[in-house]
Design an enzyme around this catalytic site. Structure first.
Site, PDB file in Angstrom:
ATOM      1  N   ASP A  22      -0.325   5.077   0.881  1.00 22.96           N
ATOM      2  CA  ASP A  22      -0.627   6.092   1.889  1.00 22.96           C
ATOM      3  C   ASP A  22      -0.566   5.517   3.297  1.00 22.96           C
ATOM      4  OD1 ASP A  22      -1.855   8.612   0.251  1.00 22.96           O
ATOM      5  OD2 ASP A  22      -2.362   6.724  -0.725  1.00 22.96           O
TER       6      ASP A  22
ATOM      7  N   ASP B 233       0.860  -1.175   0.000  1.00 20.07           N
ATOM      8  CA  ASP B 233       0.000   0.000   0.000  1.00 20.07           C
ATOM      9  C   ASP B 233       0.902   1.232   0.000  1.00 20.07           C
ATOM     10  OD1 ASP B 233      -2.334   1.658   0.479  1.00 20.07           O
ATOM     11  OD2 ASP B 233      -1.701   1.738   2.573  1.00 20.07           O
TER      12      ASP B 233
END
Length: 297
Positions: A89, A87
């Site tokens: 963020d 991922d």
């Protein structure tokens, strides 16, 4: 079947001393002598299985209470992974890009609240993303350059994690529910082989307040992991994924080693490994890499 218990602390705050190792050994069955992966930072202790790995981890955490150490217990064989998905963020970077964009239209607090609820799994990701993107209408596309330059920071250990795995033959992909305006830049900065995320619609150089469909959410993240694994003829056990939010859960569950990094409570509870104290080099130590093997910039 022998197991390996790995103890990991933050490189800037070494916490694995003789006392920590002794307390850990007391909680394990037939522990062998510790193998230091990085002095004061990470160590492996081989042991005999006297329960499920998760149960042994819980015992270790109790034994090490008060010491800022992450633990993971795994089979000794097959720890090094050949495919890594991450991922972006609040995982590979320390911020949420959409929250930073919203600051330019005076809506950061509102958008951050929606982001937090979505990442906790309290509301569905896709409609929450559409709602937030609508608030960005009219922003110049070029604002992304300023956000990357002035507001985003790479998470400690991230570049070393990706470079080291790639140096040992692993393939890496940045898979985000964020936007290509940012994943393209971050993937290049960190060293990922490819990136996938959502596309913000643009007209005459400005955001329209819409995001291209279909939205890349939790099922798309999982699907990317499956696609890349199958393309390389890998077993599920050969893969690793890391994330922090509810939209990462399917991907983390599909990976051989799913890692929750500074994650929301539901994600930390569900993931196979959780990192609460170390930086992203913890994912290297969990695979048995030593500090001498870590690729620096």
């Amino acid at each position: 079947m022998s197991l390996v218990a790995t103890l990991i602390s933050h490189p800037d705050r070494p916490a694995i001393d003789a006392q920590a190792l002794a307390r850990a050994a007391e909680a394990l069955s037939a522990p062998q002598a510790p193998v230091l992966l990085a002095a004061g930072i990470a160590a492996d202790i081989a042991c005999e299985p006297d329960g499920a790995p998760q149960a042994i981890e819980a015992r270790l955490r109790e034994a090490l209470a008060g010491i800022p150490v992450d633990v993971v217990v795994q089979e000794g064989e097959g720890r090094r992974k050949h495919l890594f998905l991450a991922d972006m963020d609040s995982t590979m970077i320390g911020q949420e890009c959409i929250d930073e964009l919203a600051d330019f239209v005076g809506a950061k607090a509102l958008v951050a609240e929606i982001t937090e609820r979505a990442m906790r799994g309290e509301i569905a990701f896709e409609p929450a993303l559409r709602e937030r993107v609508m608030l960005l209408k009219g922003l110049p596309e070029s604002i992304a350059d300023e956000v990357v330059r002035e507001r985003l920071t790479l998470t400690s250990g991230g570049p070393e994690l990706v470079r080291t795995m790639r140096a040992h033959g692993a393939y890496s992909a940045l898979v985000s529910g964020g936007f290509t305006l940012f994943t393209a830049r971050i993937a290049e900065m960190v060293g990922f082989d490819e990136h996938h995320s959502n596309v913000l619609m643009v007209e005459d150089g400005r955001l329209t307040g819409e995001v291209a469909e279909p939205i890349l959410g939790k099922e798309a993240k999982r699907a990317n992991l499956e696609r890349l694994r199958q393309a390389r003829g890998l077993a599920a056990s050969d893969t690793m994924a890391v994330g922090d939010g509810a939209n990462d859960l399917a991907m983390l569950g599909e990976a051989g080693l799913g890692v929750a990094y500074r994650a929301k409570p539901a994600v930390a509870a569900a993931a196979r490994m959780r990192v609460e104290h170390g930086d992203l080099t913890a994912l290297l130590y969990a695979q048995g890499y030593s500090i001498k093997e870590i690729a620096r910039g």
